[in-house]
Motif scaffolding. Structure first.
Motif, short mmCIF file in Angstrom:
data_model
loop_
_atom_site.label_atom_id
_atom_site.label_comp_id
_atom_site.label_asym_id
_atom_site.label_seq_id
_atom_site.Cartn_x
_atom_site.Cartn_y
_atom_site.Cartn_z
N TYR B 31 0.84 -1.19 0.00
CA TYR B 31 0.00 0.00 0.00
C TYR B 31 0.87 1.25 0.00
CZ TYR B 31 -4.05 -2.88 1.19
OH TYR B 31 -5.06 -3.80 1.19
N TYR B 33 0.50 5.77 -0.61
CA TYR B 33 -0.47 6.87 -0.55
C TYR B 33 0.21 8.19 -0.91
CZ TYR B 33 -2.60 3.33 2.51
OH TYR B 33 -3.10 2.16 3.02
N TYR B 35 -0.44 12.30 -0.24
CA TYR B 35 -1.17 13.33 0.49
C TYR B 35 -0.64 14.70 0.08
CZ TYR B 35 -2.43 9.66 3.88
OH TYR B 35 -2.92 8.53 4.50
N GLN B 37 -0.33 18.57 2.01
CA GLN B 37 -0.43 19.22 3.30
C GLN B 37 -0.51 20.72 3.09
OE1 GLN B 37 2.88 18.92 6.08
NE2 GLN B 37 1.53 19.27 7.81
N GLY B 42 -4.46 20.24 7.48
CA GLY B 42 -3.84 18.97 7.82
C GLY B 42 -3.38 18.25 6.56
N LEU B 43 -3.45 16.94 6.59
CA LEU B 43 -3.09 16.14 5.42
C LEU B 43 -4.36 15.60 4.77
CD1 LEU B 43 -0.43 15.90 7.29
CD2 LEU B 43 0.12 14.04 5.73
N TYR B 48 -4.33 6.69 -3.76
CA TYR B 48 -3.58 5.63 -3.10
C TYR B 48 -3.51 4.42 -4.02
CZ TYR B 48 -8.15 3.60 -1.92
OH TYR B 48 -9.41 3.06 -1.98
N PHE B 90 3.32 14.64 0.37
CA PHE B 90 3.94 13.54 1.09
C PHE B 90 3.45 12.21 0.54
CE2 PHE B 90 6.29 15.52 4.42
CZ PHE B 90 5.64 16.71 4.71
N ARG B 94 2.01 1.88 3.95
CA ARG B 94 1.45 1.19 5.11
C ARG B 94 2.46 0.13 5.53
NH1 ARG B 94 -1.34 -3.90 5.33
NH2 ARG B 94 -2.14 -4.22 7.42
N GLU B 100 -0.41 1.41 10.68
CA GLU B 100 0.18 2.74 10.65
C GLU B 100 0.83 3.01 9.30
OE1 GLU B 100 1.19 0.18 12.58
OE2 GLU B 100 3.26 0.48 13.27
N GLN B 101 1.00 4.28 9.02
CA GLN B 101 1.67 4.69 7.79
C GLN B 101 2.96 5.41 8.14
OE1 GLN B 101 -0.95 6.80 5.08
NE2 GLN B 101 -2.55 5.26 5.31
N PHE B 102 3.93 5.23 7.26
CA PHE B 102 5.23 5.89 7.40
C PHE B 102 5.41 6.81 6.21
CE2 PHE B 102 6.49 3.56 11.04
CZ PHE B 102 5.89 2.32 10.92
N PHE B 103 5.96 7.97 6.50
CA PHE B 103 5.97 9.04 5.52
C PHE B 103 7.35 9.30 4.95
CE2 PHE B 103 1.72 10.80 5.60
CZ PHE B 103 1.19 10.13 6.69
N GLY B 104 7.35 9.71 3.68
CA GLY B 104 8.56 10.17 3.05
C GLY B 104 8.86 11.60 3.46
N PRO B 105 9.99 12.15 2.95
CA PRO B 105 10.45 13.46 3.38
C PRO B 105 9.66 14.63 2.80
CG PRO B 105 11.91 12.58 1.73
CD PRO B 105 10.95 11.48 2.06
#
Lengths: 116, 112
Positions: B31, B33, B35, B37, B42-43, B48, B90, B94, B100-105
């Motif tokens: 997965y 995604y 987003y 911001q 927010g985001l 996705y 961003f 998943r 939870e999701q982890f985000f790129g820079p």
């Protein structure tokens, strides 16, 4: 569809003060809940999460949150903040099922400023 | 660090030009995604993907398209950039057992 409400747009505290940031969500089923933190100029980092079990969850850097199902709330707390906690905090929710494709819904964020 | 990179990190472009942002992950997550911001919002989820060639719209998909031809890359295209698409973008994956999701820079995009 789910939604998330964060009550405070901007919170200003002095170092050593206690912190509580409010988060309420709307969704009729079982959820996973998250708090993310974004330090200035950086990406979001996971602070803590609730998946199941003990409704009081502890995260990194001394943060904790309590899931109160009856109130649809997941408030973030820290007993004593530091200047380095200055950041934006986001609450997020996802239904606890794969049918949603694990999409997160975020609140609009709370900016925390901690004065030394 | 979830092994997520985004490119470019910064871009300035002009209204009407196409723009493609790239998200690359190294850990074979299914997965992914995109987003955006924006202050006070927010985001918000744009699009996705739940697998190679499997994508779907999020809440703010108008003016954006995506493609995922291989597991590690998820591309976001602004077909004809507008000033309202000035934002920080961003990518996330998943990961973990708790959804939870982890985000790129992030990519800071400015459309003039």
């Amino acid at each position: 569809a789910q939604s998330v409400s964060q009550h405070n747009h901007h919170v200003i505290l002095s170092e050593a003060a206690s912190l509580e940031l409010g988060c309420n969500y709307s969704y009729g089923g079982t959820v996973n809940l998250f708090w993310y933190v974004q330090y200035p100029g950086q990406h979001l980092q996971l602070l803590l999460k609730y998946f199941s079990g003990d409704p009081l969850v502890k995260g990194i850097k001394g943060f904790e949150a309590e899931f109160i199902k009856s109130k649809f709330s997941f408030n973030l707390r820290k007993p004593s903040v530091q200047w380095s906690d200055t950041a934006e905090y986001f609450c997020a929710v996802t239904p606890n099922s794969g049918g949603s494709n694990y999409k997160l819904t975020f609140g609009k964020g709370t900016l925390l400023t901690v004065n030394p | 660090d979830a092994g997520i990179t985004q490119s470019p990190r910064h871009k300035v472009t002009e209204t009407g030009t196409p723009v493609t942002l790239r998200c690359h992950q190294t850990e074979n997550h299914r997965y992914m995604y995109w987003y955006r911001q924006d202050p006070g919002h927010g985001l918000r989820l744009i699009h996705y993907s739940y697998g190679v060639k499997d994508t779907d719209k999020g809440e703010v998909s108008d003016g954006y398209s995506v493609s995922r031809s291989k597991t590690e890359d998820f591309l976001l295209t602004l077909e004809s950039a507008t000033s309202s698409q000035t934002s920080v973008y961003f990518c996330a994956i998943r990961g973990g057992g708790s959804n939870e999701q982890f985000f790129g820079p992030g990519t800071r995009l400015t459309v003039l």
